[in-house]
Design a protein around this motif. Structure first.
Motif, PDB file in Angstrom:
ATOM      1  N   ARG A  26      44.219   5.650  93.371  1.00  0.00           N
ATOM      2  CA  ARG A  26      43.264   5.489  94.478  1.00  0.00           C
ATOM      3  C   ARG A  26      43.144   6.768  95.297  1.00  0.00           C
ATOM      4  NH1 ARG A  26      45.941   0.484  94.054  1.00  0.00           N
ATOM      5  NH2 ARG A  26      44.502  -1.185  93.477  1.00  0.00           N
ATOM      6  N   PHE A  27      44.148   7.611  95.207  1.00  0.00           N
ATOM      7  CA  PHE A  27      44.145   8.844  95.999  1.00  0.00           C
ATOM      8  C   PHE A  27      43.057   9.796  95.508  1.00  0.00           C
ATOM      9  CE2 PHE A  27      45.617  13.066  97.212  1.00  0.00           C
ATOM     10  CZ  PHE A  27      46.060  12.865  98.504  1.00  0.00           C
ATOM     11  N   PHE A  28      43.012  10.054  94.204  1.00  0.00           N
ATOM     12  CA  PHE A  28      41.998  10.952  93.633  1.00  0.00           C
ATOM     13  C   PHE A  28      40.789  10.198  93.098  1.00  0.00           C
ATOM     14  CE2 PHE A  28      45.823  13.686  93.135  1.00  0.00           C
ATOM     15  CZ  PHE A  28      45.376  14.798  93.803  1.00  0.00           C
ATOM     16  N   GLY A  29      40.917   8.896  92.914  1.00  0.00           N
ATOM     17  CA  GLY A  29      39.847   8.110  92.317  1.00  0.00           C
ATOM     18  C   GLY A  29      40.283   7.581  90.955  1.00  0.00           C
ATOM     19  N   ASP A  53      38.854  22.372  93.777  1.00  0.00           N
ATOM     20  CA  ASP A  53      37.707  22.120  94.644  1.00  0.00           C
ATOM     21  C   ASP A  53      37.475  20.623  94.863  1.00  0.00           C
ATOM     22  OD1 ASP A  53      37.183  24.785  94.973  1.00  0.00           O
ATOM     23  OD2 ASP A  53      35.681  24.888  93.377  1.00  0.00           O
ATOM     24  N   GLN A  54      38.133  19.790  94.051  1.00  0.00           N
ATOM     25  CA  GLN A  54      37.934  18.338  94.126  1.00  0.00           C
ATOM     26  C   GLN A  54      39.093  17.627  94.827  1.00  0.00           C
ATOM     27  OE1 GLN A  54      36.422  16.560  90.311  1.00  0.00           O
ATOM     28  NE2 GLN A  54      37.057  18.533  89.489  1.00  0.00           N
ATOM     29  N   LYS A 106      37.152  11.694  93.120  1.00  0.00           N
ATOM     30  CA  LYS A 106      36.106  11.116  93.970  1.00  0.00           C
ATOM     31  C   LYS A 106      35.650  12.081  95.059  1.00  0.00           C
ATOM     32  CE  LYS A 106      39.446   8.703  96.962  1.00  0.00           C
ATOM     33  NZ  LYS A 106      39.935   7.377  97.412  1.00  0.00           N
ATOM     34  N   TYR A 107      36.260  13.279  95.096  1.00  0.00           N
ATOM     35  CA  TYR A 107      35.927  14.260  96.138  1.00  0.00           C
ATOM     36  C   TYR A 107      35.042  15.363  95.556  1.00  0.00           C
ATOM     37  CZ  TYR A 107      39.852  11.951  98.434  1.00  0.00           C
ATOM     38  OH  TYR A 107      40.691  11.015  98.988  1.00  0.00           O
ATOM     39  N   TYR A 164      28.777  20.712  91.648  1.00  0.00           N
ATOM     40  CA  TYR A 164      27.873  20.516  90.515  1.00  0.00           C
ATOM     41  C   TYR A 164      27.949  19.059  90.041  1.00  0.00           C
ATOM     42  CZ  TYR A 164      25.494  21.432  86.089  1.00  0.00           C
ATOM     43  OH  TYR A 164      24.606  21.417  85.039  1.00  0.00           O
ATOM     44  N   PRO A 165      26.794  18.425  89.800  1.00  0.00           N
ATOM     45  CA  PRO A 165      26.792  16.990  89.473  1.00  0.00           C
ATOM     46  C   PRO A 165      27.240  16.688  88.040  1.00  0.00           C
ATOM     47  CG  PRO A 165      24.552  17.840  89.417  1.00  0.00           C
ATOM     48  CD  PRO A 165      25.409  18.970  89.905  1.00  0.00           C
TER      49      PRO A 165
END
Length: 460
Positions: free
Chosen positions: A364-367, A100-101, A228-229, A234-235
């Motif tokens: 950098r792609f996923f964070g 989901d991310q 980062k997505y 959910y936080p």
């Protein structure tokens, strides 16, 4: 509606199937009068020394073939897919789900959420038990399939429903009881989420899972991965250094309890906890035989042990020829880079002419919270190495690539990386001997046998 039969797609030349005049396009309907649901039914009934195969030819004619064979003799056919059935997708909406991310635009297969118990046996996948019927449990018991890998996360039924966003997720834990009573071997996994299933909840879960010993062989605790997505999800917050230290402390206390009572350590923190906190890795004995390597538990310790063993077996003759200066580079994730740098230093101590440069690649792609090498994309790799001194060869770990292919997660090929960076690249397998040999070329072909094994399902 369940499809009838399974289409044969390939017949091995010289096999029993060829002798029986089976051909691609034929439909296998039954074995010994039993309809075949999937690969487990097929393998189970084919173990008999006498089998009757009901096959339908493309023109509709049905053949009943009687076969006498050795118990372990294979028919010699392949089907539409290895499972002989459709893959079951996940029905949960877990608060920590990595899929989901992920950003849009990646290859379609990366978005498939599997929760298929059969892949637990075939590939080592972890499942939630929410997608299993009583029929599935009964077949596991009847066919003596093991081990089954279970994503537990918490033994608090109400909390599990919230974490998996499935009102049946708590009730599904009762399947553990049935598997335990039947003596089915299990491994458990806990994805640790800050303020959700950590600290006191983690203690309660470990204690509850301990009741399934010895059939529950091990439990791993891994930190949640946050990209980062996460908009609209959910936080969750990343585990802090203090959270990780607290987790290690709790797990090590439980290890002492289980070792005194059962002679095993049972619960293990994944390597990330030790690498992130800077704490020394547990000694090899505490991993109980490395039961969860694929889950990142003990991989660094095993690699270090195998490097040490390999270096101790290399003779002076093998190191003597290595006199000319040589520079090799290694690219890996930010998490493992300091550890890999230390291992490379040990190798250089045996080979004075060798210089090794280890580069930690920012994600950098996923964070940049994602620090493992297995999630580095081709584009991040090229950006991270642009303008860097790479020596005569670049080494990359095999887990950067799609299984069986030299392609990164973003579909950039290894050939593209070689062309852009203008460097010879070698992909290094997951053993200490492979690591040393890739750096030096020393040692005998094949090297000592690694204790690391890619997952192979067990049918006992």
């Amino acid at each position: 509606m369940k499809k009838e039969g399974h289409v044969i797609t390939h017949v091995v030349p010289g096999s029993m199937a060829e002798e029986l005049e089976l051909l691609p396009g034929d439909l296998l309907l039954e074995i010994n009068g039993n309809r075949i649901e999937d690969i487990f039914d097929y393998q189970y009934y084919m173990e008999d020394t006498y089998v009757e195969l009901l096959v339908r030819k493309p023109d509709g004619e049905e053949w009943l073939l009687e076969v006498e064979k050795d118990e372990d003799e294979d028919l010699g056919v392949s089907f539409e897919n290895g499972l002989m059935d459709e893959y079951r997708s996940c029905r949960n909406k877990c608060m920590f789900c990595f899929i989901d991310q992920m950003p849009p635009g990646m290859r379609e297969t990366l978005y498939f959420k599997d929760d298929d118990s059969r892949l637990s046996f075939l590939q080592g996948n972890y499942i939630t038990l929410t997608n299993m019927r009583d029929h599935d449990i009964d077949r596991i018991i009847a066919y003596h399939l093991a081990p089954i890998n279970v994503s537990v996360h918490t033994m608090n039924q109400e909390l599990r429903c919230r974490m998996l966003h499935n009102r049946f997720a708590g009730e599904a834990l009762k399947k553990l009881e049935k598997l335990y009573e039947a003596g089915v071997e299990m491994n458990g996994q806990i994805v640790l989420c800050k303020g959700v299933n950590d600290r006191g909840e983690l203690d309660a879960t470990i204690q509850a899972l301990g009741k399934f010993l010895p059939h529950m062989r091990s439990v791993s605790v891994v930190p949640v991965g946050l990209t980062k997505y996460r908009e609209g999800l959910y936080p969750l917050e990343p585990l802090s250094l203090e959270d990780m230290e607290d987790t290690i402390s709790r797990i090590e206390r439980w290890q002492k309890v289980f070792y005194e009572k059962y002679g095993c350590h049972f619960v293990h923190a994944s390597d990330e906890f030790y690498l992130m906190t800077g704490k020394g890795l547990p000694e090899e004995e505490r991993y109980d035989g490395y039961l969860q390597l694929e889950n990142g538990v003990g991989m660094m310790r095993l690699l270090e042990e195998e490097v040490r063993e390999t270096l101790s077996e290399i003779s002076g003759e093998e190191t003597g020829w290595f006199s000319e200066a040589r520079t090799i580079s290694i690219a890996t994730g930010q998490l493992a880079a300091p550890f890999i740098r230390e291992l490379a230093h040990q190798v250089c101590g045996h080979f004075p002419g060798l210089s090794v440069l280890v580069y930690a690649i920012p994600n950098r792609f996923f964070g940049e919270r994602i620090t493992v090498s297995g999630l580095i994309t081709g584009q991040d790799l090229m950006a991270g190495l642009s303008g860097k001194e790479l020596g005569e060869k670049l080494l990359l770990p095999v887990n950067m690539f799609k299984s069986g292919e030299e392609v990164f997660l973003d579909d950039i090929s290894l050939e593209t990386v070689k062309s852009v960076l203008q460097i010879d690249v070698s992909v290094v397998q997951s053993s200490g001997w492979e690591f040393v040999n890739a750096l030096t070329g020393a040692g005998k072909a094949g090297g000592p046998e690694s204790r690391y094994r890619p997952y192979e399902g067990v049918n006992q």
